[in-house]
Design a protein around this motif. Sequence first.
Motif, PDB file in Angstrom:
ATOM      1  N   PRO A 277       0.955  -1.345  -0.039  1.00 44.38           N
ATOM      2  CA  PRO A 277       0.160  -0.013   0.075  1.00 44.38           C
ATOM      3  C   PRO A 277       0.904   1.200   0.139  1.00 44.38           C
ATOM      4  CG  PRO A 277       0.024  -1.003   2.153  1.00 44.38           C
ATOM      5  CD  PRO A 277       0.831  -2.069   1.382  1.00 44.38           C
ATOM      6  N   GLY A 278       2.028   1.368  -0.861  1.00 46.27           N
ATOM      7  CA  GLY A 278       2.782   2.588  -1.005  1.00 46.27           C
ATOM      8  C   GLY A 278       3.435   2.386  -2.230  1.00 46.27           C
ATOM      9  N   TYR A 279       3.033   3.289  -3.191  1.00 42.64           N
ATOM     10  CA  TYR A 279       3.460   3.032  -4.724  1.00 42.64           C
ATOM     11  C   TYR A 279       3.378   4.120  -5.386  1.00 42.64           C
ATOM     12  CZ  TYR A 279      -1.373   2.576  -5.606  1.00 42.64           C
ATOM     13  OH  TYR A 279      -2.865   2.815  -5.656  1.00 42.64           O
ATOM     14  N   VAL A 280       4.002   4.351  -6.623  1.00 41.01           N
ATOM     15  CA  VAL A 280       3.472   5.546  -7.507  1.00 41.01           C
ATOM     16  C   VAL A 280       2.493   5.069  -8.656  1.00 41.01           C
ATOM     17  CG1 VAL A 280       4.547   7.029  -9.460  1.00 41.01           C
ATOM     18  CG2 VAL A 280       5.984   6.535  -7.401  1.00 41.01           C
ATOM     19  N   ALA A 281       1.436   5.908  -8.521  1.00 41.83           N
ATOM     20  CA  ALA A 281       0.147   5.678  -9.580  1.00 41.83           C
ATOM     21  C   ALA A 281       0.682   6.128 -10.757  1.00 41.83           C
ATOM     22  CB  ALA A 281      -1.025   6.310  -8.831  1.00 41.83           C
ATOM     23  N   HIS A 282       1.280   5.272 -11.658  1.00 40.70           N
ATOM     24  CA  HIS A 282       1.554   5.662 -12.870  1.00 40.70           C
ATOM     25  C   HIS A 282       0.552   5.979 -13.995  1.00 40.70           C
ATOM     26  CE1 HIS A 282       6.013   5.428 -12.614  1.00 40.70           C
ATOM     27  NE2 HIS A 282       5.765   4.535 -11.959  1.00 40.70           N
ATOM     28  N   ARG A 283      -0.543   5.364 -13.823  1.00 44.05           N
ATOM     29  CA  ARG A 283      -1.756   5.376 -14.529  1.00 44.05           C
ATOM     30  C   ARG A 283      -2.483   6.679 -14.423  1.00 44.05           C
ATOM     31  NH1 ARG A 283      -3.830  -0.200 -16.875  1.00 44.05           N
ATOM     32  NH2 ARG A 283      -2.074  -1.083 -17.074  1.00 44.05           N
ATOM     33  N   ASP A 284      -2.156   7.621 -13.273  1.00 47.75           N
ATOM     34  CA  ASP A 284      -2.787   8.873 -13.051  1.00 47.75           C
ATOM     35  C   ASP A 284      -1.854   9.749 -13.853  1.00 47.75           C
ATOM     36  OD1 ASP A 284      -3.532  11.286 -11.771  1.00 47.75           O
ATOM     37  OD2 ASP A 284      -3.964  10.424  -9.944  1.00 47.75           O
ATOM     38  N   THR A 285      -2.462  10.724 -14.465  1.00 44.07           N
ATOM     39  CA  THR A 285      -1.656  11.724 -15.237  1.00 44.07           C
ATOM     40  C   THR A 285      -0.677  12.466 -14.406  1.00 44.07           C
ATOM     41  OG1 THR A 285      -3.204  13.244 -14.987  1.00 44.07           O
ATOM     42  CG2 THR A 285      -3.362  12.148 -16.848  1.00 44.07           C
ATOM     43  N   GLY A 286      -0.998  12.746 -13.040  1.00 45.00           N
ATOM     44  CA  GLY A 286      -0.077  13.454 -12.084  1.00 45.00           C
ATOM     45  C   GLY A 286       1.040  12.402 -11.698  1.00 45.00           C
ATOM     46  N   LYS A 287       1.053  11.214 -11.730  1.00 42.79           N
ATOM     47  CA  LYS A 287       1.671  10.093 -11.283  1.00 42.79           C
ATOM     48  C   LYS A 287       2.247  10.394  -9.867  1.00 42.79           C
ATOM     49  CE  LYS A 287       3.891   9.051 -15.576  1.00 42.79           C
ATOM     50  NZ  LYS A 287       4.923   8.850 -16.548  1.00 42.79           N
ATOM     51  N   PRO A 288       1.070  10.538  -8.913  1.00 42.50           N
ATOM     52  CA  PRO A 288       1.300  10.752  -7.528  1.00 42.50           C
ATOM     53  C   PRO A 288       1.912   9.417  -7.095  1.00 42.50           C
ATOM     54  CG  PRO A 288      -0.778  10.439  -7.829  1.00 42.50           C
ATOM     55  CD  PRO A 288      -0.263  10.601  -9.254  1.00 42.50           C
ATOM     56  N   ALA A 289       2.694   9.738  -5.731  1.00 40.88           N
ATOM     57  CA  ALA A 289       2.635   8.590  -4.758  1.00 40.88           C
ATOM     58  C   ALA A 289       1.427   8.300  -4.262  1.00 40.88           C
ATOM     59  CB  ALA A 289       3.770   8.861  -3.875  1.00 40.88           C
ATOM     60  N   ALA A 290       0.991   7.199  -3.796  1.00 39.21           N
ATOM     61  CA  ALA A 290      -0.251   6.625  -3.380  1.00 39.21           C
ATOM     62  C   ALA A 290       0.107   5.902  -2.039  1.00 39.21           C
ATOM     63  CB  ALA A 290      -1.273   5.918  -4.237  1.00 39.21           C
ATOM     64  N   ALA A 291      -0.731   6.138  -0.958  1.00 41.31           N
ATOM     65  CA  ALA A 291      -0.279   5.414   0.317  1.00 41.31           C
ATOM     66  C   ALA A 291      -1.667   5.039   0.935  1.00 41.31           C
ATOM     67  CB  ALA A 291       0.573   6.229   1.179  1.00 41.31           C
ATOM     68  N   LEU A 292      -1.813   3.971   1.600  1.00 44.16           N
ATOM     69  CA  LEU A 292      -3.027   3.638   2.455  1.00 44.16           C
ATOM     70  C   LEU A 292      -2.832   3.971   3.799  1.00 44.16           C
ATOM     71  CD1 LEU A 292      -5.856   2.318   2.335  1.00 44.16           C
ATOM     72  CD2 LEU A 292      -4.559   0.055   2.629  1.00 44.16           C
ATOM     73  N   TYR A 293      -3.743   4.637   4.479  1.00 44.44           N
ATOM     74  CA  TYR A 293      -3.829   4.832   5.819  1.00 44.44           C
ATOM     75  C   TYR A 293      -4.577   3.495   6.494  1.00 44.44           C
ATOM     76  CZ  TYR A 293      -4.918   6.588  10.325  1.00 44.44           C
ATOM     77  OH  TYR A 293      -5.003   6.536  11.931  1.00 44.44           O
ATOM     78  N   ASP A 294      -5.661   3.053   5.836  1.00 41.16           N
ATOM     79  CA  ASP A 294      -6.536   2.146   6.255  1.00 41.16           C
ATOM     80  C   ASP A 294      -7.281   2.450   7.610  1.00 41.16           C
ATOM     81  OD1 ASP A 294      -8.102  -0.230   5.539  1.00 41.16           O
ATOM     82  OD2 ASP A 294      -6.467  -1.516   6.009  1.00 41.16           O
ATOM     83  N   GLY A 295      -7.770   3.278   7.982  1.00 40.42           N
ATOM     84  CA  GLY A 295      -8.469   3.688   9.283  1.00 40.42           C
ATOM     85  C   GLY A 295      -7.677   3.473  10.393  1.00 40.42           C
ATOM     86  N   GLU A 296      -8.142   3.102  11.537  1.00 42.27           N
ATOM     87  CA  GLU A 296      -7.856   2.870  12.920  1.00 42.27           C
ATOM     88  C   GLU A 296      -7.243   1.487  12.781  1.00 42.27           C
ATOM     89  OE1 GLU A 296      -7.459   4.937  15.622  1.00 42.27           O
ATOM     90  OE2 GLU A 296      -8.103   6.053  14.330  1.00 42.27           O
ATOM     91  N   ALA A 297      -7.628   0.408  11.936  1.00 40.83           N
ATOM     92  CA  ALA A 297      -7.138  -0.854  11.752  1.00 40.83           C
ATOM     93  C   ALA A 297      -5.522  -0.916  11.329  1.00 40.83           C
ATOM     94  CB  ALA A 297      -7.764  -1.739  10.799  1.00 40.83           C
ATOM     95  N   GLY A 298      -5.277   0.257  10.143  1.00 33.17           N
ATOM     96  CA  GLY A 298      -3.822   0.411   9.738  1.00 33.17           C
ATOM     97  C   GLY A 298      -3.108   1.422  10.447  1.00 33.17           C
TER      98      GLY A 298
END
Length: 173
Positions: free
Chosen positions: A68-89
């Motif tokens: 759950p931490g990567y670069v979203a290459h298919r998004d035009t801005g190519k942002p880094a994406a990270a998952l918090y996953d609520g209180e569980a994560g």
Amino acid sequence: TPHFIITSTVKRAEIQRLTQFAEASYKILAKQLGTEPKQKLEMKLLNREEEANEYGQQFGEHLSSVYPGYVAHRDTGKPAAALYDGEAGRGYAHLHVAHAAAHKFIDETVPDAEKLPVWFVEGLATYTDRYVAADMRKWACDNLVRRGGFDKIENDYKKFRISVDDVERSQKY
């Protein structure tokens, strides 16, 4: 932050707590690679797994990520994406943020980063996410031992594959 533009659905207090891990990741890689990005790095921090899947699936029906931490290459801005996953994560969110920040840093500073071997990029991002928090270093080593150690390390650089179909094995690299 000094080096990131972060958009998120996570509570502001948590974003503020987690930005220190993105910044620490940035500092580690600036030192290791001897370079820095020319502009601030864009990152999305998604609150729950459902949001992360919804985000990924807007670029393809079955897109997902093993980590759950990567670069979203298919998004035009190519942002880094990270998952918090609520209180569980919450216990792992700092790893996800540091890992995503590392991927984005590499993507922005290394010419032809997409041509680097996956094992090298994932290794550098994982090294970085484990190094930003001292308590994670011991956990990472113990976790690898619990999972049975490396899989034939002398051959892994040739056959390294991360797959959503085999998450358990993918986490042993």
